[in-house]
Scaffold this active site. Structure first.
Site, PDB file in Angstrom:
ATOM      1  CG  ASN A  45      52.575   8.021  61.592  1.00 34.85           C
ATOM      2  OD1 ASN A  45      52.855   8.334  60.445  1.00 34.85           O
ATOM      3  ND2 ASN A  45      51.392   7.536  61.924  1.00 34.85           N
ATOM      4  CD  GLU A  47      50.341   3.320  63.158  1.00 40.03           C
ATOM      5  OE1 GLU A  47      49.869   2.258  62.686  1.00 40.03           O
ATOM      6  OE2 GLU A  47      49.653   4.344  63.377  1.00 40.03           O
ATOM      7  CB  CYS A  56      54.503  11.035  67.372  1.00 40.16           C
ATOM      8  SG  CYS A  56      53.063  10.551  68.324  1.00 40.16           S
ATOM      9  CD  GLU A  58      53.835  15.375  65.875  1.00 35.22           C
ATOM     10  OE1 GLU A  58      54.015  14.152  65.663  1.00 35.22           O
ATOM     11  OE2 GLU A  58      52.722  15.859  66.116  1.00 35.22           O
ATOM     12  CB  CYS A  91      49.982  13.588  70.675  1.00 30.82           C
ATOM     13  SG  CYS A  91      51.657  13.047  71.085  1.00 30.82           S
ATOM     14  CB  CYS A  94      54.531  15.435  69.848  1.00 26.98           C
ATOM     15  SG  CYS A  94      54.836  13.741  69.291  1.00 26.98           S
TER      16      CYS A  94
END
Ligand code: THU
Length: 133
Positions: A45, A47, A56, A58, A91, A94
Site C-alpha cells: 500500500n 498512502e 491498496c 493488491e 477490500c 480490489c
C-alpha cells in the site's frame, strides 16, 4: 496451486509488505500475484496525505503485473496489519480489480480471525460485474 507456489506467494507478499508506505494508518499491506508464466508480482500500500489517492497493495501488484506483461493471474496472497499480521481481507474495490485478470475459481490467500485461509475469488465477489471484450 502447489505448496511451493503457496509458500512463495506468501513469502513475496510478506516481503513486499516491508516496503509499504503507510504513515497515516500504520496498517501495512503486502500483496503477491502469481502470473500464468510462473512469475510473481508484488505490491504494497502507498498512502497519501490527501487520503483518497491511497493505493491498496493488491492494485499496486496488479499494475506491476500488467506492466510486466502478465494478462492472467492464477492466484493472489494478501497480508497486512499493524506490526504483527492481522486479519486482512482484500477490500471490495480490489476484489473487483483482481477479477479483471483472475478467474472466478482462482485462489486468494489472506488471514481471517481463524488464521490463513484460501478462498476462490468468486466467494469474495459473487455476481462480478463484467463487460464483454
Ligand atoms: N489496504 C490495502 O492495501 N488493501 C486492502 O485490500 C485494504 C486496505 C490499505 C489501504 C490503507 O493504506 C490501509 O490498508 C488501511 O486502510
Amino acid at each position: 496451486m502447489t505448496n511451493e507456489e503457496r509458500d512463495a506467494l506468501l513469502a513475496a507478499a510478506r516481503g513486499a509488505r516491508k516496503n509499504a508506505y503507510a504513515p497515516y494508518s500504520h496498517f501495512t499491506v503486502g500483496a503477491a500475484l502469481l502470473a500464468e508464466d510462473g512469475r510473481i508480482y508484488v505490491g504494497c500500500n502507498v498512502e497519501n496525505a490527501a487520503y483518497s489517492p491511497t493505493l491498496c497493495a493488491e492494485r499496486v501488484a496488479l499494475g506491476s503485473a500488467v506492466a510486466g506483461g502478465a494478462r492472467r493471474i492464477l492466484a493472489a496472497a494478501v497480508v497486512g496489519g499493524h506490526g504483527e499480521e492481522e486479519p486482512c481481507a482484500p477490500c471490495g474495490v480490489c476484489r473487483q480489480a483482481l477479477s479483471e485478470l483472475m478467474a472466478p475459481d482462482a485462489p486468494v490467500l489472506f488471514r481471517t480471525e481463524d488464521g490463513m485461509t484460501e478462498l476462490p475469488l468468486s466467494a469474495l465477489l459473487p455476481h462480478t460485474f463484467r463487460l464483454k471484450k
